[in-house]
Write an enzyme that holds these catalytic residues in place. Structure first.
Site, mmCIF file in Angstrom:
data_model
loop_
_atom_site.group_PDB
_atom_site.id
_atom_site.type_symbol
_atom_site.label_atom_id
_atom_site.label_comp_id
_atom_site.label_asym_id
_atom_site.label_seq_id
_atom_site.Cartn_x
_atom_site.Cartn_y
_atom_site.Cartn_z
ATOM 1 N N LYS A 199 0.880 -1.178 0.000
ATOM 2 C CA LYS A 199 0.000 0.000 0.000
ATOM 3 C C LYS A 199 0.915 1.224 0.000
ATOM 4 C CE LYS A 199 -1.988 2.954 2.018
ATOM 5 N NZ LYS A 199 -1.760 4.366 1.659
ATOM 6 N N GLU A 274 9.491 1.489 10.927
ATOM 7 C CA GLU A 274 10.527 2.491 10.605
ATOM 8 C C GLU A 274 9.847 3.845 10.691
ATOM 9 O OE1 GLU A 274 13.673 1.898 9.890
ATOM 10 O OE2 GLU A 274 13.428 -0.268 9.998
ATOM 11 N N CYS A 308 13.696 10.756 6.446
ATOM 12 C CA CYS A 308 13.523 10.298 7.833
ATOM 13 C C CYS A 308 14.748 10.628 8.675
ATOM 14 C CB CYS A 308 13.214 8.814 7.870
ATOM 15 S SG CYS A 308 14.446 7.815 7.038
ATOM 16 N N GLU A 405 9.066 16.246 14.714
ATOM 17 C CA GLU A 405 9.534 16.074 13.338
ATOM 18 C C GLU A 405 8.733 16.994 12.423
ATOM 19 O OE1 GLU A 405 8.575 12.427 11.160
ATOM 20 O OE2 GLU A 405 10.690 12.340 10.590
HETATM 21 P P1 NAD Z 1 2.236 8.546 7.414
HETATM 22 O O1 NAD Z 1 2.419 7.818 8.693
HETATM 23 O O2 NAD Z 1 1.218 9.608 7.335
HETATM 24 O O3 NAD Z 1 1.880 7.528 6.239
HETATM 25 C C1 NAD Z 1 2.718 6.445 5.902
HETATM 26 C C2 NAD Z 1 1.877 5.364 5.237
HETATM 27 O O4 NAD Z 1 0.943 4.875 6.183
HETATM 28 C C3 NAD Z 1 1.050 5.864 4.049
HETATM 29 O O5 NAD Z 1 1.016 4.855 3.053
HETATM 30 C C4 NAD Z 1 -0.325 6.073 4.656
HETATM 31 O O6 NAD Z 1 -1.355 5.949 3.722
HETATM 32 C C5 NAD Z 1 -0.373 4.940 5.645
HETATM 33 N N1 NAD Z 1 -1.299 5.147 6.770
HETATM 34 C C6 NAD Z 1 -1.679 6.330 7.342
HETATM 35 N N2 NAD Z 1 -2.551 6.102 8.353
HETATM 36 C C7 NAD Z 1 -2.703 4.754 8.425
HETATM 37 C C8 NAD Z 1 -3.456 3.898 9.272
HETATM 38 N N3 NAD Z 1 -4.233 4.372 10.238
HETATM 39 N N4 NAD Z 1 -3.369 2.564 9.080
HETATM 40 C C9 NAD Z 1 -2.571 2.066 8.125
HETATM 41 N N5 NAD Z 1 -1.846 2.815 7.271
HETATM 42 C C10 NAD Z 1 -1.903 4.144 7.430
HETATM 43 O O7 NAD Z 1 3.682 9.077 7.012
HETATM 44 P P2 NAD Z 1 4.060 9.986 5.747
HETATM 45 O O8 NAD Z 1 3.648 11.385 6.054
HETATM 46 O O9 NAD Z 1 3.560 9.334 4.502
HETATM 47 O O10 NAD Z 1 5.648 9.867 5.724
HETATM 48 C C11 NAD Z 1 6.501 10.645 6.461
HETATM 49 C C12 NAD Z 1 6.970 9.901 7.689
HETATM 50 O O11 NAD Z 1 7.668 8.697 7.323
HETATM 51 C C13 NAD Z 1 7.950 10.693 8.503
HETATM 52 O O12 NAD Z 1 7.627 10.586 9.861
HETATM 53 C C14 NAD Z 1 9.283 10.013 8.215
HETATM 54 O O13 NAD Z 1 10.254 10.201 9.206
HETATM 55 C C15 NAD Z 1 8.865 8.603 8.085
HETATM 56 N N6 NAD Z 1 9.900 7.826 7.377
HETATM 57 C C16 NAD Z 1 10.676 6.955 8.113
HETATM 58 C C17 NAD Z 1 11.702 6.233 7.488
HETATM 59 C C18 NAD Z 1 12.601 5.295 8.281
HETATM 60 O O14 NAD Z 1 13.346 4.515 7.671
HETATM 61 N N7 NAD Z 1 12.570 5.333 9.590
HETATM 62 C C19 NAD Z 1 11.911 6.393 6.111
HETATM 63 C C20 NAD Z 1 11.106 7.296 5.406
HETATM 64 C C21 NAD Z 1 10.094 8.004 6.056
#
Ligand code: NAD
Length: 502
Positions: A199, A274, A308, A405
């Site tokens: 997804k 992550e 991230c 963040e």
């Molecule tokens: P997000 O948590 O809003 O969304 C991430 C994914 O989760 C998306 O596909 C979203 O549709 C899905 N999602 C959202 N709510 C959900 C739920 N209730 N149930 C299941 N899936 C759900 O994050 P974002 O804004 O897309 O990405 C940015 C974040 O990702 C930042 O916090 C960043 O630090 C983190 N990130 C971490 C790493 C790592 O390796 N640690 C790498 C890249 C990004």
């Protein structure tokens, strides 16, 4: 220097990209394309203009995809294919991605907003490397034989362990490096013999759909990889709750990670998370200052801070504080900002209007709180989702600017004197993803790199992901690891075999 355009010119896109944009919204399930019953629009972040439509999947599509993945897991075409065949498929996929690398880079550039060079070198180049790295793993996965001492009179036994795939993996990824984030989940899962429902983020799904085409072309059996697009609270939530999922592999924000962990806790699904970061860059007076200043700037302005491991807090040793802040101020004004397809761009817009509003709200609050906010330019009035490279000074340790963040091109700057104060500050957030150290003192490198509470420390260089090195967090930045041997290990489970020898 020619002026850099703020809006992408989409009139001369490569034919493959045009075809991907014009495709009717569909999900890739069980090796076939299923027309979406609902759709949502995709905007080019440089202009805010609609460029495509994708499927808005929900529980019914997720149910189909999980059923397909479960069936594929048990089907002999995949279950009995053997390690050499899995390696060959992964190599074939890597070669197909490499052959389409330029097109895939353009696609993520106009979907996510990242500059083309970054999309090509890191996002797509990194994806090819990751599939090649994990292509080497299937033939190296092995259990053990163990000499067994049985209780008296019970007889002789041979002990063995087998490494088996954990099953169907729900891979949920963010939008910041779209293709590469998908690859970090898919490649180790496929190397381990799992099947996957992917997804992608609703903010940047196009390259995951293009990848599905290449997975089909590479010859993976139907149902081994399924891609359903949709909102997190609909498709994502349905996937996380589905009883047919054995493991959730999630990358995204700490808030979403917490919600997913609650669900995985009650259903006892395996889980890797992550999550977010608030990583410190630590600059000592003995560092090579030219390199350190560039490194500190790149650590936060690369991909507009939507990384991230972004170095969003800069700790500068007192003796060089004024000099470094002055030079950073000059540097941010020289960073070429513009639309990803324009030549010479270093930094593009943010992914969405929502993300721009989030970031500017932090800046407004910082100004209202009396902090120094130095923005390199003013993009108010442009239709793209731009925020200029920005420095914030004078934030207290418990201010949101320091603790939360932001995921934008905003660098909080702090002064320190001794290592003890520095460590308290550097470790003093809920996160623990990464840190970078700039110093020529080797003792200090070893002292601090063991005292920093985070999953990765980079010394005297900008960090980059390497397929053989694990990436992941301590504390609120999650658990489990992407990349390296760890990621494939986490897609396997161990079965013990105890055989009586008569
Ligand atoms: P997000 O948590 O809003 O969304 C991430 C994914 O989760 C998306 O596909 C979203 O549709 C899905 N999602 C959202 N709510 C959900 C739920 N209730 N149930 C299941 N899936 C759900 O994050 P974002 O804004 O897309 O990405 C940015 C974040 O990702 C930042 O916090 C960043 O630090 C983190 N990130 C971490 C790493 C790592 O390796 N640690 C790498 C890249 C990004």
């Amino acid at each position: 220097m020619t002026a850099i355009a703020l809006e992408n010119d989409l009139s001369r896109l490569p034919p493959a990209v045009r075809r991907w944009l014009d495709r009717k919204p569909a999900h890739f399930i069980d090796g076939a394309w299923h027309a979406a019953s609902a759709a949502m629009t995709v905007a080019d972040p440089s202009s805010g203009r609609e460029i495509a439509e994708i499927g808005k999947g929900a529980a019914p599509e997720i149910d189909m995809a999980v059923s397909a993945a479960r069936a594929a897991l048990a089907a002999p075409e995949w279950r009995d294919a053997g390690p050499v065949a899995r390696e060959a498929l992964l190599h074939r996929l890597a070669a197909l991605i490499e052959a389409r690398a330029d097109d895939l880079a353009v696609l993520d550039c106009i979907d996510n907003g990242m500059p083309l060079w970054l999309a090509r070198a890191v996002n797509v180049g990194g994806t090819v490397d990751v599939f090649r790295y994990y292509a080497g793993w299937p033939t190296k996965l092995a259990g053990r034989t163990v000499e067994v001492s049985a209780p008296p009179g019970v007889g002789r036994f041979q002990g063995m362990t087998r490494r088996e795939p954990v099953g169907v993996i729900a891979a949920i990824v963010p939008w910041n490096v779209p293709l590469m984030m998908a690859a970090w989940k898919l490649a180790p899962a496929l190397a381990a013999g799992c099947t996957v429902v992917l997804k992608p983020s609703e903010e940047a799904s196009l390259s995951a759909l293009a990848l599905a085409e290449l997975i089909e072309e590479a010859g993976f059996p139907a149902g081994v990889v399924n891609v359903v697009t949709g909102l997190g609270r609909e498709a994502g939530d349905a996937l996380v709750r589905h009883p047919g999922i054995d493991k959730i592999s999630f990358t995204g924000s700490t808030a979403t990670g917490r919600a997913i962990a609650r669900e995985a806790g009650s259903s006892l699904k395996k889980l890797t998370l992550e999550l977010g970061g608030k990583s410190p860059t630590i600059l000592f007076a003995d560092a090579d200052l030219d390199a350190a200043i560039m490194g500190a700037a790149n650590a936060i302005f690369l991909n507009s801070g939507q990384v991230c491991v972004a170095g969003s807090r800069l700790y500068i040793e007192d003796k060089v504080y004024d000099q470094v802040v002055e030079r950073l101020g000059a540097h941010i004004r020289s960073i070429p900002v513009g639309a990803g397809l324009s030549e010479g761009v270093f930094m593009g817009p943010l992914v969405s209007g929502r993300q721009r509003e989030r970031v500017t709200a932090y800046l407004d609050a910082a100004r209202a709180g009396g902090m120094g906010v130095e923005e390199a330019a003013d993009y108010a009035g442009t239709s793209g989702f731009y925020v200029a490279p920005t420095l914030v000074t004078g934030a207290a340790h418990d201010d949101p600017i320091t603790q939360e963040e932001i995921f934008g091109p905003v660098l909080g700057i702090y002064r320190f004197e001794g290592e003890d104060d520095l460590l308290d500050a550097a470790n003093g957030t809920e996160f623990g993803l990464a840190a970078s150290l700039w110093t020529r003192n080797v003792d200090r490198v070893h002292r601090l790199s063991s005292a920093l509470q985070c999953g990765k420390v980079t010394v005297n260089a900008g960090g980059f992901p390497y397929p053989g090195l694990p990436e992941g967090g301590y504390k609120g930045s999650g658990f489990g690891r992407d990349l390296g041997p760890d990621a494939v290990e986490q897609c396997l489970q161990t079965k013990t075999l105890l055989v009586h020898i008569s």
